[in-house]
Structures are given as C-alpha cells and as structure tokens.
Write a protein that holds these residues in place. Structure first.
Motif, PDB file in Angstrom:
ATOM      1  N   LEU A  32       0.855  -0.890   0.082  1.00  0.00           N
ATOM      2  CA  LEU A  32      -0.069   0.075   0.261  1.00  0.00           C
ATOM      3  C   LEU A  32       0.809   0.960  -0.060  1.00  0.00           C
ATOM      4  O   LEU A  32       1.628   1.444   0.810  1.00  0.00           O
ATOM      5  CB  LEU A  32      -1.000  -0.396   1.338  1.00  0.00           C
ATOM      6  CG  LEU A  32      -1.739  -0.987   1.435  1.00  0.00           C
ATOM      7  CD1 LEU A  32      -2.671  -0.873   2.955  1.00  0.00           C
ATOM      8  CD2 LEU A  32      -2.921  -1.557   0.348  1.00  0.00           C
ATOM      9  N   VAL A  33       0.290   2.097  -1.332  1.00  0.00           N
ATOM     10  CA  VAL A  33       1.763   3.475  -1.681  1.00  0.00           C
ATOM     11  C   VAL A  33       0.777   4.401  -1.120  1.00  0.00           C
ATOM     12  O   VAL A  33      -0.609   4.638  -1.556  1.00  0.00           O
ATOM     13  CB  VAL A  33       2.687   3.298  -1.882  1.00  0.00           C
ATOM     14  CG1 VAL A  33       3.227   2.045  -2.546  1.00  0.00           C
ATOM     15  CG2 VAL A  33       1.695   3.201  -3.461  1.00  0.00           C
ATOM     16  N   GLY A  34       1.252   5.717  -1.209  1.00  0.00           N
ATOM     17  CA  GLY A  34       0.199   6.917  -1.185  1.00  0.00           C
ATOM     18  C   GLY A  34       1.786   7.842   0.096  1.00  0.00           C
ATOM     19  O   GLY A  34       2.081   7.746   0.705  1.00  0.00           O
ATOM     20  N   THR A  35       0.808   9.067  -0.344  1.00  0.00           N
ATOM     21  CA  THR A  35       1.212  10.215   0.537  1.00  0.00           C
ATOM     22  C   THR A  35       0.982  10.075   1.719  1.00  0.00           C
ATOM     23  O   THR A  35       0.078   8.983   2.084  1.00  0.00           O
ATOM     24  CB  THR A  35       0.879  11.560   0.187  1.00  0.00           C
ATOM     25  OG1 THR A  35      -0.769  11.802  -0.123  1.00  0.00           O
ATOM     26  CG2 THR A  35       1.028  12.138  -1.686  1.00  0.00           C
ATOM     27  N   SER A  36       1.323  10.712   2.645  1.00  0.00           N
ATOM     28  CA  SER A  36       1.445  10.995   4.072  1.00  0.00           C
ATOM     29  C   SER A  36      -0.558  10.924   4.175  1.00  0.00           C
ATOM     30  O   SER A  36      -0.873  12.201   4.034  1.00  0.00           O
ATOM     31  CB  SER A  36       2.233  12.260   4.865  1.00  0.00           C
ATOM     32  OG  SER A  36       1.816  11.412   6.120  1.00  0.00           O
ATOM     33  N   GLY A  37      -1.070  10.328   5.239  1.00  0.00           N
ATOM     34  CA  GLY A  37      -2.413  10.725   5.733  1.00  0.00           C
ATOM     35  C   GLY A  37      -3.338  10.585   4.568  1.00  0.00           C
ATOM     36  O   GLY A  37      -4.573  10.784   4.731  1.00  0.00           O
ATOM     37  N   SER A  38      -2.610   8.986   3.897  1.00  0.00           N
ATOM     38  CA  SER A  38      -3.286   8.693   2.634  1.00  0.00           C
ATOM     39  C   SER A  38      -5.090   7.812   3.279  1.00  0.00           C
ATOM     40  O   SER A  38      -5.188   7.374   2.372  1.00  0.00           O
ATOM     41  CB  SER A  38      -3.090   8.655   1.300  1.00  0.00           C
ATOM     42  OG  SER A  38      -2.298   7.248   1.925  1.00  0.00           O
ATOM     43  N   GLY A  39      -4.338   7.464   4.081  1.00  0.00           N
ATOM     44  CA  GLY A  39      -5.443   6.292   4.797  1.00  0.00           C
ATOM     45  C   GLY A  39      -4.132   4.897   5.250  1.00  0.00           C
ATOM     46  O   GLY A  39      -4.883   3.870   4.724  1.00  0.00           O
ATOM     47  N   LYS A  40      -3.322   4.610   4.570  1.00  0.00           N
ATOM     48  CA  LYS A  40      -2.679   3.795   4.125  1.00  0.00           C
ATOM     49  C   LYS A  40      -2.622   2.602   6.105  1.00  0.00           C
ATOM     50  O   LYS A  40      -3.547   1.344   5.718  1.00  0.00           O
ATOM     51  CB  LYS A  40      -1.543   3.209   4.075  1.00  0.00           C
ATOM     52  CG  LYS A  40      -1.274   4.371   2.414  1.00  0.00           C
ATOM     53  CD  LYS A  40       0.193   4.532   2.197  1.00  0.00           C
ATOM     54  CE  LYS A  40       1.354   5.537   3.366  1.00  0.00           C
ATOM     55  NZ  LYS A  40       1.091   6.179   3.514  1.00  0.00           N
ATOM     56  N   THR A  41      -2.513   3.423   6.900  1.00  0.00           N
ATOM     57  CA  THR A  41      -2.253   2.944   7.684  1.00  0.00           C
ATOM     58  C   THR A  41      -3.834   2.237   8.502  1.00  0.00           C
ATOM     59  O   THR A  41      -3.744   1.272   9.220  1.00  0.00           O
ATOM     60  CB  THR A  41      -1.657   3.456   9.077  1.00  0.00           C
ATOM     61  OG1 THR A  41      -0.513   4.014   8.917  1.00  0.00           O
ATOM     62  CG2 THR A  41      -1.369   3.026  10.460  1.00  0.00           C
ATOM     63  N   THR A  42      -4.381   3.586   8.108  1.00  0.00           N
ATOM     64  CA  THR A  42      -6.212   3.420   8.704  1.00  0.00           C
ATOM     65  C   THR A  42      -6.689   1.544   8.060  1.00  0.00           C
ATOM     66  O   THR A  42      -7.170   0.547   8.203  1.00  0.00           O
ATOM     67  CB  THR A  42      -7.075   4.300   8.891  1.00  0.00           C
ATOM     68  OG1 THR A  42      -6.111   5.360   9.354  1.00  0.00           O
ATOM     69  CG2 THR A  42      -8.432   3.844   9.237  1.00  0.00           C
ATOM     70  N   LEU A  43      -6.168   1.970   6.977  1.00  0.00           N
ATOM     71  CA  LEU A  43      -7.067   0.229   5.807  1.00  0.00           C
ATOM     72  C   LEU A  43      -6.413  -1.084   6.511  1.00  0.00           C
ATOM     73  O   LEU A  43      -7.387  -1.462   6.808  1.00  0.00           O
ATOM     74  CB  LEU A  43      -6.487   0.734   4.418  1.00  0.00           C
ATOM     75  CG  LEU A  43      -7.208  -0.886   3.468  1.00  0.00           C
ATOM     76  CD1 LEU A  43      -8.414  -0.274   3.483  1.00  0.00           C
ATOM     77  CD2 LEU A  43      -6.097  -0.142   1.914  1.00  0.00           C
TER      78      LEU A  43
END
Ligand SMILES: Nc1ncnc2c1ncn2[C@@H]1O[C@H](COP(=O)(O)OP(=O)(O)OP(=O)(O)O)[C@@H](O)[C@H]1O
Length: 311
Positions: A32-43
């Motif tokens: 899972l990649v994306g900028t900071s705050g994009s929701g990766k950890t929450t997902l």
C-alpha cells in the motif's frame, strides 16, 4: 485470500478511507503506497480490527473478520510496525515468543521456535536470545520485530513501514530477507510504505492511495507503465520510471546469442544492474554467466515503452 470489500472509516465527518475494495491472493505481497495521511495505516489496521470499519468488511479465506473476537483475530495475524515496537524490558526470546505463549504453546515449542527464527534471520541464537532490545543494532531490532510477527506462523502478516528507520543498505538487505522468508513460508503479506521503490521491489501488487481513495491496484509493471491518474504518475516519478521497470526484469529474459568481452553478469541480475554495468564500464554488450550476451540496445528497447508512456 484476503478480500477487502467496500471498506470505509469515518472520523467525525471525514472519511479517511473511502469505499476501498481489493483482493490479495494467498502467498502474495500487496504494497500500500500513498502520501502521508492518505489512509494506508487506517486501512491496514481495519484488517486486524485495531480500527473498526465504519462500513464494509474484510474476509480472510472467505470468513468475515467481524465474526471473530478481535483479540483472537490478532493472534492469527502477524503485525510489525515501524520502530519495531519491541517490549524494552523483555529479552529477545521473550519478545519473539509473545504470541506463541498467549496461544499456550509449551515452553519447548516456543523455545525451539525462537531459535529457528533467529537462525532464519541470521542471528546466532546462543548469542542473541537473552539480549535486551537496547543491546541490538537498529537492523537487528527490526529483524526481531519481524521475527516476532512471524512467531506463531501466521498465514497473514501486516507490516506498517517496517523498514522506515533503516539506512538504505540495510534496508535493501532487509527487503531481500523478507521476500525470501515470505516465499519460503508462503505467507500472505500486506505492507504499508511511502517508498515507491520498496513497493516495486516487494509487491506482487501495488495499491496506490490518495485522500482515502484507492486510485489504482495492479502489478508493479502495470502501475509503472500505465499509471491510472496524474497523481499515480507523480508518485512514481516520471524520470525514474524506466529504471524502475528495468529493475523488475532479470537479464535471463533478454539473453541474445553472441560473445562479449569483460566481466560476466549473473543471469538473475536485473536489467537495471546490466544497464548500470554497461554505462559504468563503457561497454555496449556484456557476457552473461552460463552463456550469451545482453546488449545496450536491447536494454534501451526494454526501457522505451515506459518512455513512451511517460510522454
Ligand atoms: N484516531 C483518529 N482520529 C481522527 N483522525 C484520525 C485518526 N487516525 C487517523 N486519522 C486521520 O486519518 C487520516 C489517515 O491517516 P493514516 O494514518 O491512515 O494515513 P497514512 O496514509 O498511514 O499516513 P502516514 O504515511 O503519514 O502514516 C489522517 O488525516 C489522520 O489524521
């Protein structure tokens, strides 16, 4: 198989994960990649129910995780986080055996497992098992963190920026070790990273997230050659894209007949390594171990489709 279906998480009035659906096949790695705050950890955390979904569901081998007690679910799923999260006042062995002990393994069983994992991570058990975390290097702490996540032989391992704190050389080694071990054990792995390079190196599939939405989910080659949106393209970095694509293919796939002078390149080296070697040594062809050659022209041709896609 992990099936994420229409997963949403709302905090206050903001949806930080919006209607995300994706499937990870057994034994595969999804990054899972994306900028900071994009929701990766929450997902990621909705998969082991450290965060409860506001809507949607997660099925593991067809079973809805909402029907499993969260603490029991978490014992089945390995979880490793940045900065390793080791218990500072427990030994390496106690850290690694945390979940096996919770699961009621006998002392002999969990001791044997600790030694087996330390050996797997190339840390001599007699030397390391009784050390405290502060007596380890950063890389060793990280390996113990991953060993702990694997201790109870989970079929599914979730990792949140596990190598974020490592320097680039150790990081590359850690990625290689993880990939080898994951292949050996057949573990399904979902890893959060903000590093596209890491995603391309490790991922069988890459999920690109922005502002809680899943923009694209596909194999690295597809993400690199046909980014779905300009955001994905920006994240990849247009200039580096041909090189990243080259790093996915081994030399063995483009061997031609012929002879060439100089040091041989291994068959399993990447095209990127071969290109670097050509440029570095000023050669336009390299001999390949076991026979045949790889030419600079063929390397350029491999990079060309991405150059066109980037236009
Ligand atoms: N418990 C919470 N309460 C309110 N908002 C939260 C909570 N947890 C996360 N958020 C918000 O949700 C958004 C997504 O956070 P998340 O940690 O999932 O992002 P991320 O992509 O993992 O970021 P990073 O790469 O910085 O770790 C952020 O805007 C964050 O502030």
């Amino acid at each position: 198989m992990i099936e994420i279906q229409n997963l949403t998480r709302i905090y206050g009035t903001t949806a930080v994960v919006k209607d995300v659906s994706l499937t990870v096949e057994t034994g595969q790695i999804a990054a899972l990649v994306g900028t900071s705050g994009s929701g990766k950890t929450t997902l990621l955390r909705m998969i082991n129910r450290l965060v409860e979904p506001s809507a949607g569901r997660v099925l593991i081998d067809g079973k809805d995780t909402a029907e499993i007690e969260p603490h029991l679910l978490r014992r089945q799923i390995g979880y490793a986080i940045q900065g390793h999260g080791l218990f500072p006042h427990r030994t390496v062995a106690q850290n690694i055996s945390t979940v096996p002990r919770l699961l009621g393994w006998t002392q002999d069983q969990h001791r044997a497992r600790v030694d087996e994992l330390l050996e797997l991570f190339q840390m001599e058990p007699a030397d390391f098992r009784d050390r405290m975390p502060h007596e380890l290097s950063g890389g060793q702490q990280q390996r113990v963190g991953v060993a702990r996540a694997l201790a109870a032989r989970p079929d599914l391992l979730l990792m949140d920026e596990p190598f974020g704190a490592l320097d680039p050389v150790i990081r590359a080694k850690a990625q290689q070790d993880l990939r080898d071990i994951q292949r050996q054990l057949g573990t399904t792995l979902i890893i959060v990273t903000h590093d596209m390079e890491e995603a391309v190196t490790l991922g069988d599939r890459i999920a690109v997230m922005d502002k809680g939405e899943l923009l694209q989910y596909g194999p690295p080659s597809e993400i690199l050659t046909t980014p779905a949106t300009s955001f994905v393209s920006d994240l990849i970095g247009t200039g580096d894209r041909p090189f990243r694509l080259l790093s996915l293919t081994p030399v063995a796939e483009i061997i031609a007949e012929g002879q060439a002078e100089g040091a041989e390149i291994p068959r399993e080296a990447s095209l990127r390594d071969a290109l670097a070697e050509c440029l570095w040594s000023g050669r336009d062809r390299l001999p390949v171990e076991g026979g045949g050659i790889v030419t600079l022209d063929s390397l350029r041709a491999q990079a060309a489709p991405t150059a066109r896609a980037a236009e």
